[in-house]
Design a protein around this motif. Structure first.
Motif, PDB file in Angstrom:
ATOM      1  N   MET A   1       0.833  -1.183   0.000  1.00 53.29           N
ATOM      2  CA  MET A   1       0.000   0.000   0.000  1.00 53.29           C
ATOM      3  C   MET A   1       0.877   1.247   0.000  1.00 53.29           C
ATOM      4  O   MET A   1       1.956   1.253   0.565  1.00 53.29           O
ATOM      5  CB  MET A   1      -0.889   0.026   1.237  1.00 53.29           C
ATOM      6  CG  MET A   1      -1.981  -0.964   1.225  1.00 53.29           C
ATOM      7  SD  MET A   1      -3.120  -0.501   2.533  1.00 53.29           S
ATOM      8  CE  MET A   1      -4.126  -1.911   2.579  1.00 53.29           C
ATOM      9  N   GLU A   2       0.334   2.277  -0.568  1.00 54.59           N
ATOM     10  CA  GLU A   2       1.077   3.520  -0.636  1.00 54.59           C
ATOM     11  C   GLU A   2       0.839   4.362   0.609  1.00 54.59           C
ATOM     12  O   GLU A   2      -0.112   4.146   1.356  1.00 54.59           O
ATOM     13  CB  GLU A   2       0.644   4.299  -1.871  1.00 54.59           C
ATOM     14  CG  GLU A   2       0.960   3.585  -3.170  1.00 54.59           C
ATOM     15  CD  GLU A   2       0.486   4.394  -4.357  1.00 54.59           C
ATOM     16  OE1 GLU A   2       0.221   5.603  -4.186  1.00 54.59           O
ATOM     17  OE2 GLU A   2       0.379   3.813  -5.430  1.00 54.59           O
TER      18      GLU A   2
ATOM     19  N   GLU B   1      -0.196   7.340   0.731  1.00 55.35           N
ATOM     20  CA  GLU B   1      -1.432   8.107   0.598  1.00 55.35           C
ATOM     21  C   GLU B   1      -2.622   7.338   1.178  1.00 55.35           C
ATOM     22  O   GLU B   1      -3.507   7.922   1.809  1.00 55.35           O
ATOM     23  CB  GLU B   1      -1.688   8.419  -0.878  1.00 55.35           C
ATOM     24  CG  GLU B   1      -2.941   9.231  -1.108  1.00 55.35           C
ATOM     25  CD  GLU B   1      -3.202   9.488  -2.578  1.00 55.35           C
ATOM     26  OE1 GLU B   1      -4.368   9.682  -2.925  1.00 55.35           O
ATOM     27  OE2 GLU B   1      -2.229   9.495  -3.366  1.00 55.35           O
ATOM     28  N   THR B   2      -2.652   6.044   1.002  1.00 53.58           N
ATOM     29  CA  THR B   2      -3.727   5.210   1.542  1.00 53.58           C
ATOM     30  C   THR B   2      -3.719   5.239   3.059  1.00 53.58           C
ATOM     31  O   THR B   2      -4.766   5.374   3.700  1.00 53.58           O
ATOM     32  CB  THR B   2      -3.578   3.759   1.043  1.00 53.58           C
ATOM     33  OG1 THR B   2      -3.503   3.771  -0.377  1.00 53.58           O
ATOM     34  CG2 THR B   2      -4.738   2.915   1.491  1.00 53.58           C
ATOM     35  N   TYR B   3      -2.539   5.126   3.667  1.00 58.48           N
ATOM     36  CA  TYR B   3      -2.425   5.193   5.126  1.00 58.48           C
ATOM     37  C   TYR B   3      -2.843   6.565   5.647  1.00 58.48           C
ATOM     38  O   TYR B   3      -3.510   6.682   6.676  1.00 58.48           O
ATOM     39  CB  TYR B   3      -0.996   4.885   5.570  1.00 58.48           C
ATOM     40  CG  TYR B   3      -0.619   3.439   5.411  1.00 58.48           C
ATOM     41  CD1 TYR B   3      -1.324   2.430   6.068  1.00 58.48           C
ATOM     42  CD2 TYR B   3       0.443   3.065   4.592  1.00 58.48           C
ATOM     43  CE1 TYR B   3      -0.973   1.103   5.917  1.00 58.48           C
ATOM     44  CE2 TYR B   3       0.800   1.747   4.441  1.00 58.48           C
ATOM     45  CZ  TYR B   3       0.090   0.757   5.111  1.00 58.48           C
ATOM     46  OH  TYR B   3       0.431  -0.549   4.959  1.00 58.48           O
TER      47      TYR B   3
ATOM     48  N   ARG C   1      -4.990   8.670   4.229  1.00 58.21           N
ATOM     49  CA  ARG C   1      -6.451   8.764   4.108  1.00 58.21           C
ATOM     50  C   ARG C   1      -7.141   8.009   5.243  1.00 58.21           C
ATOM     51  O   ARG C   1      -8.115   8.490   5.814  1.00 58.21           O
ATOM     52  CB  ARG C   1      -6.915   8.191   2.780  1.00 58.21           C
ATOM     53  CG  ARG C   1      -6.645   9.071   1.617  1.00 58.21           C
ATOM     54  CD  ARG C   1      -7.081   8.382   0.363  1.00 58.21           C
ATOM     55  NE  ARG C   1      -8.088   9.187  -0.302  1.00 58.21           N
ATOM     56  CZ  ARG C   1      -8.714   8.805  -1.377  1.00 58.21           C
ATOM     57  NH1 ARG C   1      -8.485   7.630  -1.885  1.00 58.21           N
ATOM     58  NH2 ARG C   1      -9.585   9.609  -1.946  1.00 58.21           N
ATOM     59  N   PHE C   2      -6.632   6.820   5.558  1.00 61.72           N
ATOM     60  CA  PHE C   2      -7.197   6.046   6.653  1.00 61.72           C
ATOM     61  C   PHE C   2      -7.073   6.797   7.970  1.00 61.72           C
ATOM     62  O   PHE C   2      -8.028   6.880   8.745  1.00 61.72           O
ATOM     63  CB  PHE C   2      -6.498   4.686   6.750  1.00 61.72           C
ATOM     64  CG  PHE C   2      -6.913   3.889   7.948  1.00 61.72           C
ATOM     65  CD1 PHE C   2      -8.129   3.244   7.982  1.00 61.72           C
ATOM     66  CD2 PHE C   2      -6.081   3.800   9.053  1.00 61.72           C
ATOM     67  CE1 PHE C   2      -8.514   2.520   9.088  1.00 61.72           C
ATOM     68  CE2 PHE C   2      -6.462   3.080  10.165  1.00 61.72           C
ATOM     69  CZ  PHE C   2      -7.686   2.432  10.192  1.00 61.72           C
TER      70      PHE C   2
END
Length: 97
Positions: free
Chosen positions: A1-2, A4-6, A8-9
């Motif tokens: 995962m990138e 950016e995903t972390y 956003r979470f």
């Protein structure tokens, strides 16, 4: 995962926790169950004058109904009317220290 995903979470989690805190504050500030709508032009007959926390499980509540106050002890398993028919302090002519 990138990354950016972390991110956003994490932001979504902070947002949801913030909403929970705001909702809890409103519930505590304005009463858990909400106030019953009173009719305009009519004086309220029932009200809570004062609340004193005794310990984690018990509290004293001074309730006024039709100009007469009642002292009630609220507990985990039982509620008890300690004194009934108390005249309010303003009518008794006394001052509260």
């Amino acid at each position: 995962m990138e990354m950016e995903t972390y991110l956003r979470f994490a932001l979504a989690l902070v947002f949801v926790l913030g909403l929970i805190v705001v909702a809890a504050w409103f519930m505590r500030r304005f009463g858990y169950g909400g106030a019953a709508a009173s009719r305009p032009g009519r004086e309220r007959r029932l009200g809570i004058v004062e609340v004193a926390q005794i310990d984690a499980r018990r509290k004293l509540v001074l309730v006024r109904r039709d100009g007469v106050e009642h002292l009630v002890l609220l507990g985990m398993n039982a509620d008890l009317v300690l004194e009934s028919g108390i005249r309010p302090a303003a009518e008794a002519g006394g001052t509260v220290p």
